[in-house]
Write an enzyme that holds these catalytic residues in place. Structure first.
Site, PDB file in Angstrom:
ATOM      1  N   HIS A 124      50.301  47.153  24.498  1.00 15.21           N
ATOM      2  CA  HIS A 124      49.759  46.233  23.497  1.00 15.21           C
ATOM      3  C   HIS A 124      48.890  47.023  22.534  1.00 15.21           C
ATOM      4  CE1 HIS A 124      45.909  46.301  25.537  1.00 15.21           C
ATOM      5  NE2 HIS A 124      46.420  45.782  26.643  1.00 15.21           N
ATOM      6  N   HIS A 181      46.230  49.668  23.973  1.00 13.78           N
ATOM      7  CA  HIS A 181      46.764  50.997  24.328  1.00 13.78           C
ATOM      8  C   HIS A 181      47.116  51.777  23.057  1.00 13.78           C
ATOM      9  CE1 HIS A 181      48.477  48.205  27.551  1.00 13.78           C
ATOM     10  NE2 HIS A 181      47.539  48.876  28.189  1.00 13.78           N
ATOM     11  N   CYS A 211      39.149  44.983  43.912  1.00 11.57           N
ATOM     12  CA  CYS A 211      39.816  44.247  42.827  1.00 11.57           C
ATOM     13  C   CYS A 211      41.102  44.965  42.460  1.00 11.57           C
ATOM     14  CB  CYS A 211      38.911  44.146  41.591  1.00 11.57           C
ATOM     15  SG  CYS A 211      39.812  43.471  40.167  1.00 11.57           S
ATOM     16  N   CYS A 228      41.436  46.015  38.687  1.00 15.06           N
ATOM     17  CA  CYS A 228      40.754  47.286  38.362  1.00 15.06           C
ATOM     18  C   CYS A 228      41.257  48.415  39.243  1.00 15.06           C
ATOM     19  CB  CYS A 228      39.252  47.209  38.621  1.00 15.06           C
ATOM     20  SG  CYS A 228      38.364  45.942  37.770  1.00 15.06           S
ATOM     21  N   CYS A 281      35.350  39.342  39.736  1.00 17.44           N
ATOM     22  CA  CYS A 281      35.339  40.582  38.959  1.00 17.44           C
ATOM     23  C   CYS A 281      35.147  40.196  37.495  1.00 17.44           C
ATOM     24  CB  CYS A 281      36.656  41.336  39.132  1.00 17.44           C
ATOM     25  SG  CYS A 281      36.906  42.579  37.847  1.00 17.44           S
ATOM     26  N   HIS A 317      38.354  40.866  35.315  1.00 20.12           N
ATOM     27  CA  HIS A 317      39.619  40.167  35.580  1.00 20.12           C
ATOM     28  C   HIS A 317      39.445  38.695  35.917  1.00 20.12           C
ATOM     29  CE1 HIS A 317      40.748  44.429  35.898  1.00 20.12           C
ATOM     30  NE2 HIS A 317      41.835  43.997  35.322  1.00 20.12           N
ATOM     31  N   LYS A 359      38.718  38.700  24.413  1.00 19.90           N
ATOM     32  CA  LYS A 359      39.559  39.777  24.899  1.00 19.90           C
ATOM     33  C   LYS A 359      41.013  39.342  24.790  1.00 19.90           C
ATOM     34  CE  LYS A 359      39.399  43.119  28.370  1.00 19.90           C
ATOM     35  NZ  LYS A 359      39.132  43.631  29.689  1.00 19.90           N
TER      36      LYS A 359
END
Ligand code: MSP
Length: 472
Positions: free
Chosen positions: A18, A21, A126, A129, A143, A146, A295
């Site tokens: 996406h 990155h 998690c 992660c 977390c 997430h 986000k």
């Protein structure tokens, strides 16, 4: 010859690429191209992180073998970076056999040195992660990254003696021997070292099959982060030998965002100390791309894919829009509307229009110029300083300022109203020279478009040429 080695994180294959990155990867590409262009011997590494519990689960839900699944997503990353004209020197997949062998060799050495020992882990984990979590890392039991409840695990494991490196690493970080940038991030890490400190961390999973087997105890697999970090070495052809730096080692800079700073400023350099290898010179933490303050996430359905950007704007414009969207070290809001506006303002009406106006006038007046790129020293210096301090948006602004004043000068002088071809030439020649100089500096960001402009403006007869950025 000065060497310049730059890395991006190896991206998880739990999802296709996406724009987040893409941001890190294009930034690394710009820096690699820049350092290459000033005569440094450059190596640029990116790749994919393919092992671990999360990928194992993901593949299972798709009823695929994890490796088959990873193959598909890794291929997608490779294709996307090719489409974006990313000039990486290697693409390291952590399922690569050479990488696997090197990881095993390195861990065996660390074990033999007493840096890895048998223990037991009891606590939270998690999967998102791929990290062990303390109570204090969780918010309402979840977390924070997430928003999922970590699983409680209790298993035998091999621990890495991270605590042993606390004092040495803190000293190196404070003295910028391992420089963490921006400064705010360094301060965060110093405070983490001073307040929480390093505790030993599990380096193996007993109940995860999709990983590299621990060489001396095949009932465990290597913790995915221990595996992934070593990509930065194996991507250069390192075979896992302690104390042996491959060519280009250490990295001049490693790029990432804050989600993975802590592990990169603790476990990663500690592994290097354990392996008797030099630490990276710099770690630069860039901001997050946010969409309307949120986000990006699949559930919110607001993910921007690089493919869509390319389809809409073309490759070079997509690279420009990504790199000019926000200041590199800060979070920044992005979105289609903002991209459209910026595309029209800076590219269609900005660069594209200026190139068209000047080349059109030159063609009409049949003026031959014989231009060569002649570096505008002041501009080059300011541009270089910005780039080498990771101020991509400022580097671009410098070029756009130059072009804006060229445009204003043209509008002011109105050579299209003149008849004397000498006068016309005196107005157009310096403008064409400015365009040519700016285009040559623009190369790391927009390799194809800048080549086109350079070709156009160094030709015997300058012609109007095709529209560079059609208006949206
Ligand atoms: N596999 C680990 C990294 C191992 S490196 C030894 C990982 N992978 S990831 O796929 O989650 O990639 C995280 C990185 O992607 C971030 O550090 C950042 O470089 C980039 N980005 C992902 N989302 C992003 C944004 N929304 N904004 C900007 N960059 C982000 O963590």
């Amino acid at each position: 010859m000065k060497k310049f080695y730059i890395t991006t994180p190896v991206y998880y294959v739990n999802d296709v690429p996406h724009i987040g990155h893409t941001y890190t990867t294009v930034a690394a590409d710009v820096l690699a191209r820049w350092h290459g262009s000033i005569g440094e011997e450059t190596f640029f590494l990116t790749g994919t992180d393919e092992h671990g519990a999360n990928i194992e689960t993901k593949a299972k839900t798709l009823k695929l073998e994890p490796k088959k699944y990873a193959d598909q997503i890794a291929a997608k990353f490779i294709k996307t970076w090719q489409e974006l004209n990313i000039a990486n020197n290697n693409f390291l997949r952590t399922t690569n056999q050479v990488h696997i062998k090197a990881v095993q060799k390195a861990l065996r050495y660390m074990h033999d040195q007493g840096d890895i020992y048998l223990s037991k882990y009891q606590g939270w984990y998690c999967r998102g992660c791929e990290q062990y979590k303390n109570e204090r890392d969780l918010v309402n039991g979840l977390c924070p990254d997430h928003l999922t409840r970590p699983e409680k695990i209790s298993e035998e494991c091999y621990n890495f003696k991270l605590s042993r490196y606390q004092a040495e690493l803190l000293k190196k970080i404070k003295k910028d021997e391992l420089e963490i940038l921006p400064l705010k991030r360094k301060n965060e890490m110093v405070s983490f070292y001073e307040k929480e400190g390093l505790t030993d961390v599990s380096f193996s999973r007993k109940n995860v099959n999709w990983g590299i087997p621990i060489p001396w105890d095949k009932s465990h697999t290597v913790y995915v982060w221990a595996d992934a970090f070593l990509n930065y070495l194996t991507g250069l052809g390192w075979d896992g030998s302690a104390g042996q730096s491959p060519k280009f080692w250490p990295p001049a800079v490693q790029l990432m965002s804050k989600d993975i700073l802590r592990v990169h400023a603790t476990i990663w350099p500690a592994m290097l100390l354990s392996l008797k290898l030099p630490l990276p010179k710099k770690i630069f933490i860039h901001g997050y791309f946010l969409i309307n303050g949120q986000k990006m996430s699949k559930t919110l359905g607001n993910v921007i894919a690089p493919d869509d950007l390319i389809k809409k704007y073309g490759v070079d414009a997509a690279r420009y829009l990504i790199m000019s969207a926000t200041a590199f070290g800060h979070d920044g809001d992005i979105g289609w509307e903002k991209f459209n506006d910026k595309y029209n303002a800076d590219l269609a009406n900005g660069l594209g229009n200026l190139v068209a106006r000047v080349s059109n006038l030159l063609e009409k007046n049949k003026l031959a110029l014989k231009l060569k790129i002649n570096s505008d020293k002041k501009l080059v210096k300011a541009y270089k300083d910005s780039l080498e301090n990771f101020k991509f948006d400022e580097a671009l602004k410098l070029l756009w300022q130059k072009m804006r004043s060229a445009d204003e000068f043209l509008s002011h002088k109105k050579p299209w109203k003149m008849l004397d071809s000498k006068k016309i030439k005196n107005i157009l020649q310096p403008l064409a020279q400015d365009i040519l100089n700016a285009a040559s500096l623009l190369k790391p960001f927009m390799p194809t478009v800048s080549e086109k402009i350079i070709k156009q403006f160094t030709a015997k007869e300058i012609k109007k040429g095709e529209v560079l950025f059609p208006r949206i």
